[in-house]
Design an enzyme around this catalytic site. Structure first.
Site, PDB file in Angstrom:
ATOM      1  N   ILE A 194       3.704 -11.590   7.840  1.00 16.84           N
ATOM      2  CA  ILE A 194       2.862 -12.376   8.309  1.00 16.84           C
ATOM      3  C   ILE A 194       1.610 -12.010   8.031  1.00 16.84           C
ATOM      4  O   ILE A 194       1.104 -10.948   8.393  1.00 16.84           O
ATOM      5  CB  ILE A 194       3.163 -12.427   9.914  1.00 16.84           C
ATOM      6  CG1 ILE A 194       4.417 -12.670  10.061  1.00 16.84           C
ATOM      7  CG2 ILE A 194       2.110 -13.414  10.442  1.00 16.84           C
ATOM      8  CD1 ILE A 194       4.641 -12.663  11.783  1.00 16.84           C
ATOM      9  N   PRO A 195       0.715 -12.429   7.063  1.00 15.34           N
ATOM     10  CA  PRO A 195      -0.488 -11.972   6.378  1.00 15.34           C
ATOM     11  C   PRO A 195      -1.685 -12.271   7.437  1.00 15.34           C
ATOM     12  O   PRO A 195      -2.427 -12.397   6.951  1.00 15.34           O
ATOM     13  CB  PRO A 195      -0.525 -12.805   5.095  1.00 15.34           C
ATOM     14  CG  PRO A 195      -0.120 -14.218   5.571  1.00 15.34           C
ATOM     15  CD  PRO A 195       1.144 -13.914   6.484  1.00 15.34           C
ATOM     16  N   CYS A 196      -1.548 -11.160   8.174  1.00 14.65           N
ATOM     17  CA  CYS A 196      -2.988 -10.940   8.992  1.00 14.65           C
ATOM     18  C   CYS A 196      -4.098 -10.351   8.260  1.00 14.65           C
ATOM     19  O   CYS A 196      -5.184 -10.788   8.681  1.00 14.65           O
ATOM     20  CB  CYS A 196      -2.500 -10.094  10.169  1.00 14.65           C
ATOM     21  SG  CYS A 196      -2.170  -8.594  10.126  1.00 14.65           S
ATOM     22  N   HIS A 197      -3.799 -10.020   7.012  1.00 14.46           N
ATOM     23  CA  HIS A 197      -4.677  -9.413   6.390  1.00 14.46           C
ATOM     24  C   HIS A 197      -5.726 -10.319   5.495  1.00 14.46           C
ATOM     25  O   HIS A 197      -6.605 -10.137   5.072  1.00 14.46           O
ATOM     26  CB  HIS A 197      -4.008  -8.279   5.473  1.00 14.46           C
ATOM     27  CG  HIS A 197      -3.218  -8.906   4.153  1.00 14.46           C
ATOM     28  ND1 HIS A 197      -1.923  -9.174   4.742  1.00 14.46           N
ATOM     29  CD2 HIS A 197      -3.306  -9.352   2.968  1.00 14.46           C
ATOM     30  CE1 HIS A 197      -1.302  -9.620   3.725  1.00 14.46           C
ATOM     31  NE2 HIS A 197      -2.099  -9.697   2.507  1.00 14.46           N
TER      32      HIS A 197
END
Length: 284
Positions: free
Chosen positions: A243-246
């Site tokens: 889950i690419p919160c970056h």
């Protein structure tokens, strides 16, 4: 090169990233960087280029502080996310076939009671990763380089205080390998409050090599004024990288925060951007 084939490469890359990050905006010539790692320049160049798809010199350019602003200028609209119905289904992310489902609000309120969560530590290009999974899929992945393994474990376990935890890396290894390598099949079990899950679903729409802003996410999920709440939900994402919160940035172009350490966030953005612009597969 797959995520679990050769841990030696990960150790080299992790040490190289530390050196590059410590140098800040000052370029590190290839011979100097290789010497710091106890390697010949030719061998290090080969290992590094195989990992990221570009040379160490080019990668350092992607680590520059201007990267976030450059990415913002090319970000993709997230309007389609608002029209996405439900979380059951599948999504094609590069070569990864991802199946996900969300815990019901009632079950979430129980704090994980009745769940057995399996844990394990795995190598990654961005340091050691703690992974957790239920029978339905991965529910946690966290980088430990910044805060250490004990604090990382405590952080994830605290998300589901009533769950039963057991160390069983073999049970979740195929999911982790697919998630980190971005190819194959994996499953994701979203355990969070309803608003958080909406935010995490929006993050799943952002492909590698692209970014969005907290305000864009707020608009995409139908809460345009909830930018601060979106930022909090992004920070509470328990499944790093997958889950690419970056890929969520401030509207100003600043990186914003990152729960697992800003150096990791910057390294991931640079890695993804380098591979995207070089036309390389998003696998590691």
């Amino acid at each position: 090169m797959t995520t679990l084939e050769n841990s030696y490469h990960y150790q080299v890359i992790a040490r190289a990233l530390d050196q590059i990050d410590a140098a800040g905006t000052k370029p590190l010539p290839l011979p100097d960087l290789a010497a710091k790692l106890g390697m010949s320049a030719a061998h290090f160049q080969k290992v590094f280029s195989a990992w990221v798809g570009v040379s160490p010199k080019r990668y350092q350019q992607y680590l520059s502080l201007d990267l976030a602003r450059d990415l913002l200028a090319k970000r993709l609209p997230l309007e389609a996310v608002a029209d996405h119905s439900g979380l059951s289904g599948s999504s094609r992310l590069h070569d990864l076939f991802l199946r996900w489902e969300a815990m019901s609000p009632g079950d979430y309120a129980k704090g994980g009671a009745g769940l057995t969560i399996r844990t394990g530590w795995f190598p990654s290009p961005f340091g050691e990763v703690l992974a957790m999974g239920t029978d339905r899929g991965l529910c946690g992945m966290a980088f430990a380089a910044d805060c250490g393994p004990d604090a990382t474990m405590a952080d994830l376990r605290a998300r589901w205080p009533a769950a039963q935890f057991t160390e069983d890396p073999a049970a979740i290894a195929p999911w982790v390998e697919a998630a980190l390598g971005q190819r194959g099949h994996t499953a994701l079990h979203l355990i969070g409050a309803p608003f958080q899950i909406k935010v995490w679903e929006a993050l799943l729409q952002i492909p590698s090599g692209h970014v969005t802003t907290y305000s864009d996410i707020a608009g995409a999920i139908g809460h345009p004024r909830a930018v601060r709440a979106v930022g909090t939900a992004v920070g509470r994402n328990p499944v790093a990288f997958l889950i690419p919160c970056h890929r969520a940035l401030r509207k100003s172009g600043g990186l914003g925060g990152y729960h697992w350490g800003l150096p990791v966030k910057r390294a991931m953005l640079a890695w993804e951007t380098a591979r995207y612009e070089a036309g390389q597969p998003m696998t590691v």
